[in-house]
Design an enzyme around this catalytic site. Structure first.
Site, PDB file in Angstrom:
ATOM      1  N   LYS A 187     -41.196 -74.780  20.917  1.00  0.00           N
ATOM      2  CA  LYS A 187     -41.376 -76.215  20.619  1.00  0.00           C
ATOM      3  C   LYS A 187     -40.939 -76.999  21.854  1.00  0.00           C
ATOM      4  CE  LYS A 187     -40.405 -80.347  18.836  1.00  0.00           C
ATOM      5  NZ  LYS A 187     -40.301 -80.955  20.195  1.00  0.00           N
ATOM      6  N   GLU A 261     -27.541 -74.600  24.439  1.00  0.00           N
ATOM      7  CA  GLU A 261     -27.227 -74.946  25.834  1.00  0.00           C
ATOM      8  C   GLU A 261     -27.341 -76.459  25.899  1.00  0.00           C
ATOM      9  OE1 GLU A 261     -27.208 -76.091  29.124  1.00  0.00           O
ATOM     10  OE2 GLU A 261     -29.102 -75.124  29.672  1.00  0.00           O
ATOM     11  N   CYS A 295     -28.815 -80.475  33.488  1.00  0.00           N
ATOM     12  CA  CYS A 295     -27.664 -80.363  32.576  1.00  0.00           C
ATOM     13  C   CYS A 295     -26.394 -80.024  33.337  1.00  0.00           C
ATOM     14  CB  CYS A 295     -27.946 -79.344  31.487  1.00  0.00           C
ATOM     15  SG  CYS A 295     -28.428 -77.733  32.104  1.00  0.00           S
ATOM     16  N   GLU A 392     -22.474 -88.259  29.340  1.00  0.00           N
ATOM     17  CA  GLU A 392     -23.535 -87.684  30.164  1.00  0.00           C
ATOM     18  C   GLU A 392     -24.552 -88.787  30.455  1.00  0.00           C
ATOM     19  OE1 GLU A 392     -26.322 -84.831  28.341  1.00  0.00           O
ATOM     20  OE2 GLU A 392     -25.976 -83.568  30.088  1.00  0.00           O
TER      21      GLU A 392
HETATM   22  P1  NAD Z   1     -32.978 -84.002  22.432  1.00  0.00           P
HETATM   23  O1  NAD Z   1     -31.833 -83.074  22.348  1.00  0.00           O
HETATM   24  O2  NAD Z   1     -33.136 -84.980  21.323  1.00  0.00           O
HETATM   25  O3  NAD Z   1     -34.361 -83.192  22.516  1.00  0.00           O
HETATM   26  C1  NAD Z   1     -34.482 -81.869  22.993  1.00  0.00           C
HETATM   27  C2  NAD Z   1     -35.486 -81.106  22.135  1.00  0.00           C
HETATM   28  O4  NAD Z   1     -35.025 -81.021  20.787  1.00  0.00           O
HETATM   29  C3  NAD Z   1     -36.863 -81.743  22.050  1.00  0.00           C
HETATM   30  O5  NAD Z   1     -37.831 -80.723  22.032  1.00  0.00           O
HETATM   31  C4  NAD Z   1     -36.818 -82.470  20.715  1.00  0.00           C
HETATM   32  O6  NAD Z   1     -38.081 -82.723  20.157  1.00  0.00           O
HETATM   33  C5  NAD Z   1     -36.034 -81.491  19.883  1.00  0.00           C
HETATM   34  N1  NAD Z   1     -35.344 -82.070  18.723  1.00  0.00           N
HETATM   35  C6  NAD Z   1     -34.918 -83.350  18.562  1.00  0.00           C
HETATM   36  N2  NAD Z   1     -34.279 -83.475  17.369  1.00  0.00           N
HETATM   37  C7  NAD Z   1     -34.311 -82.247  16.775  1.00  0.00           C
HETATM   38  C8  NAD Z   1     -33.805 -81.730  15.545  1.00  0.00           C
HETATM   39  N3  NAD Z   1     -33.134 -82.488  14.686  1.00  0.00           N
HETATM   40  N4  NAD Z   1     -33.989 -80.423  15.269  1.00  0.00           N
HETATM   41  C9  NAD Z   1     -34.642 -79.618  16.139  1.00  0.00           C
HETATM   42  N5  NAD Z   1     -35.149 -80.057  17.310  1.00  0.00           N
HETATM   43  C10 NAD Z   1     -34.987 -81.356  17.629  1.00  0.00           C
HETATM   44  O7  NAD Z   1     -32.908 -84.726  23.817  1.00  0.00           O
HETATM   45  P2  NAD Z   1     -33.546 -86.146  24.213  1.00  0.00           P
HETATM   46  O8  NAD Z   1     -33.428 -87.151  23.095  1.00  0.00           O
HETATM   47  O9  NAD Z   1     -34.884 -85.923  24.710  1.00  0.00           O
HETATM   48  O10 NAD Z   1     -32.547 -86.579  25.369  1.00  0.00           O
HETATM   49  C11 NAD Z   1     -31.346 -87.265  25.036  1.00  0.00           C
HETATM   50  C12 NAD Z   1     -30.228 -86.879  25.943  1.00  0.00           C
HETATM   51  O11 NAD Z   1     -30.047 -85.460  25.917  1.00  0.00           O
HETATM   52  C13 NAD Z   1     -30.438 -87.164  27.408  1.00  0.00           C
HETATM   53  O12 NAD Z   1     -30.106 -88.453  27.767  1.00  0.00           O
HETATM   54  C14 NAD Z   1     -29.519 -86.183  28.054  1.00  0.00           C
HETATM   55  O13 NAD Z   1     -28.215 -86.707  28.099  1.00  0.00           O
HETATM   56  C15 NAD Z   1     -29.529 -85.018  27.113  1.00  0.00           C
HETATM   57  N6  NAD Z   1     -30.366 -83.904  27.601  1.00  0.00           N
HETATM   58  C16 NAD Z   1     -29.739 -82.781  27.982  1.00  0.00           C
HETATM   59  C17 NAD Z   1     -30.495 -81.715  28.453  1.00  0.00           C
HETATM   60  C18 NAD Z   1     -29.853 -80.448  28.912  1.00  0.00           C
HETATM   61  O14 NAD Z   1     -30.492 -79.671  29.618  1.00  0.00           O
HETATM   62  N7  NAD Z   1     -28.632 -80.155  28.518  1.00  0.00           N
HETATM   63  C19 NAD Z   1     -31.865 -81.818  28.541  1.00  0.00           C
HETATM   64  C20 NAD Z   1     -32.494 -82.988  28.109  1.00  0.00           C
HETATM   65  C21 NAD Z   1     -31.723 -84.011  27.629  1.00  0.00           C
END
Ligand code: NAD
Length: 488
Positions: A187, A261, A295, A392
């Site tokens: 996904k 992660e 990250c 972050e």
């Molecule tokens: P997110 O964690 O919401 O999304 C990451 C993935 O999880 C996406 O594919 C999303 O569709 C999916 N997702 C969202 N809600 C979910 C749920 N309840 N159950 C299962 N899957 C779900 O990240 P975001 O909103 O795109 O970004 C927000 C913040 O996250 C950023 O500002 C940053 O600080 C952080 N981030 C961290 C990383 C990392 O590598 N650690 C990567 C991207 C974003």
């Protein structure tokens, strides 16, 4: 729907949802947007719960099918290497798709992202024939027994990925999961589905059995439906800490296996004896690379007071010299942030920091007008309790603080909810090893940055996650040990 002119010849992958050979008609779609222009160029289906059901059913059938389950380990290795060969042959197109979707410069996607994905796949392609259990003897029981253990694939894996390194972070999950004999439903983030869709297309083209690798596009609700699905045995997630927490909570009813992660706020310590000609450019790019959307970026900088001003001016100069530009432009070094939402979030944090009296170092460069650009920024004398020092940011913003001795630097480094990575620049071996021991982080880099390698485990302490990816360690996340005890 408009396409960035530099990518006008780019052929998108098939965007339709499919459960094996069958196409599904999603009820809703989302706009895939180019971060360099802010313009949408494609509609991506949002899979609902029924679509997720259909896709997981095909993955579950494939998991139990002898065509995959009983494939000889060397045949699985050959298939994974064939997958890697086909990705290598498709490198320019995959790099362009990744650059279009993420906004990162295409030259970087070609040189870094796609080669990394191939390296991970080739590393784990060599594992199927080495995943043996072991024979042993019982320790506390007398009598005659033949005892051995097996390592069995855990089942259907949900791989959920973010938008910063879509193909790399997908491959960190897909490669070991397939090597272990699992099947995978990937996904991708709603912002960046293209490379995942192309990977699934390539897997079909080179003859993976139907359902071994599927892609489900959509939003957070799609991800949640996948995580809650009773036929998903394991979730491998990279993304925000908040989403990681909700995935862990959702895994409780059927005790799914979960690796997380998550975010980071990684410290960088520059000691008085450091080689500054190395430390300054590395600490700069350790924060600014990929426009800070990494990250394990080194985002909290602690510098010995004797070299503090010199280091800050040097890092600000490296930031000011970066060429910000469109992803199709081969001269670009940094792209925009992924979305208007991220730009708004980071602008808000920077504005609040300035309002609280925190000053930036040097001149901040002008950014292109269209697109979600944010210029590299160094903030000085940041108090440890400031929002920008604790949260972050996920943008090219470095917070800097001076220290007087190493005890203080390590205490500052550990004063965070996160524990993903840390960096130390010193010429003194004892300082290097002692700080590596005392800093609370999954990876400590000494005199280097950003080295992730399939050979070494990667992951976070504290709020940065649970479990490890990479190394031989990750294979345990996709395998269940089973002990067999036979009386003779
Ligand atoms: P997110 O964690 O919401 O999304 C990451 C993935 O999880 C996406 O594919 C999303 O569709 C999916 N997702 C969202 N809600 C979910 C749920 N309840 N159950 C299962 N899957 C779900 O990240 P975001 O909103 O795109 O970004 C927000 C913040 O996250 C950023 O500002 C940053 O600080 C952080 N981030 C961290 C990383 C990392 O590598 N650690 C990567 C991207 C974003």
């Amino acid at each position: 729907m408009t396409m960035q002119p530099g990518f006008s010849d780019l052929v998108l992958p098939d965007l339709r949802l499919r459960a094996g050979a069958e196409f599904l008609t999603a009820d809703a779609s989302l706009a895939d947007e180019d971060p360099c222009t802010g313009e949408a160029f494609a509609d991506i289906p949002i899979a609902g719960a029924a679509d997720v059901d259909a896709i997981v059913a095909v993955a579950s059938k494939a998991f139990h099918d002898p065509a995959w389950r009983d494939l000889a380990p060397l045949a699985r290795e050959r298939l994974l290497h064939r997958f890697a060969d086909a990705i290598e042959a498709d490198l320019p197109r995959l790099a362009a798709l990744e650059a279009l979707d993420t906004g990162k410069p295409v030259a970087i996607a070609e040189a870094v992202d796609i080669p990394a994905a191939i390296a991970w796949l080739r590393t784990y392609a060599g594992w199927p024939s080495k995943l043996a259990g072991r024979a042993g003897t019982l320790a506390a029981t007398s009598g005659r027994y033949h005892v051995y253990s097996r390592r069995e694939p855990v089942g259907v894996v949900a791989a959920i990925t973010p938008w910063n390194f879509p193909i790399v972070l997908s491959m960190w999950k897909i490669a070991p999961a397939l090597a272990a004999g699992c099947t995978v439903v990937l996904k991708p983030a709603p912002e960046t589905p293209l490379s995942a869709l192309r990977l699934a297309e390539i897997a079909r083209e080179i003859g993976f059995p139907e359902g071994v690798l599927s892609v489900v596009t959509g939003d957070g609700a799609t991800g949640a439906a996948l995580v809650q699905h009773p036929d998903v045995a394991k979730v491998a997630f990279t993304g925000s800490t908040a989403t990681g927490q909700s995935i862990l909570a959702a895994s409780v009813p059927d005790l799914k296996r979960v690796t997380l992660e998550l975010g980071g706020k990684s410290p960088s310590i520059i000691c008085a004896d450091a080689d500054l000609s190395l430390a300054i450019p590395q600490a700069a790019m350790g924060c600014f690379f990929n426009s800070g959307q990494v990250c394990y970026a080194g985002t909290r900088l602690y510098v010995h007071r004797s070299v503090y001003d010199q280091v800050l001016e040097g890092i600000a100069a490296v930031g000011a010299a970066q060429i910000l530009g469109a992803s199709s432009d081969r001269a670009s070094q940094l792209g925009p942030l992924i979305s208007a939402r991220q730009l708004e979030k980071i602008t808000g944090m920077a504005t609040r920091a300035r309002a609280a009296g925190i000053e930036a170092v040097g001149q901040i460069q002008q950014v292109p007008e269209a697109g979600h650009y944010f210029a590299p920024t160094v903030l000085r004398d940041v108090p440890p309790d400031a929002e920008v020092a604790r949260e972050e940011i996920f943008g090219p913003v470095l917070t800097a603080t001076a220290f007087d001795d190493m005890e203080e630097a390590i205490a500052l480094a550990n004063d965070s909810a996160y524990g993903l990575a840390a960096h130390v620049w010193t010429r003194d071996l004892a300082t290097a090893h002692r700080s590596a021991e005392r800093i609370e982080a999954g990876t400590v880099f000494v005199n280097c940055i950003m080295l992730a390698d399939p050979a070494f485990p990667f992951g976070g302490m504290k709020m940065s996650g649970i479990g490890r990816e990479n190394g031989s360690e990750v294979l345990d996340a996709y395998l269940e040990p089973k002990s067999v005890v036979m009386a003779l």
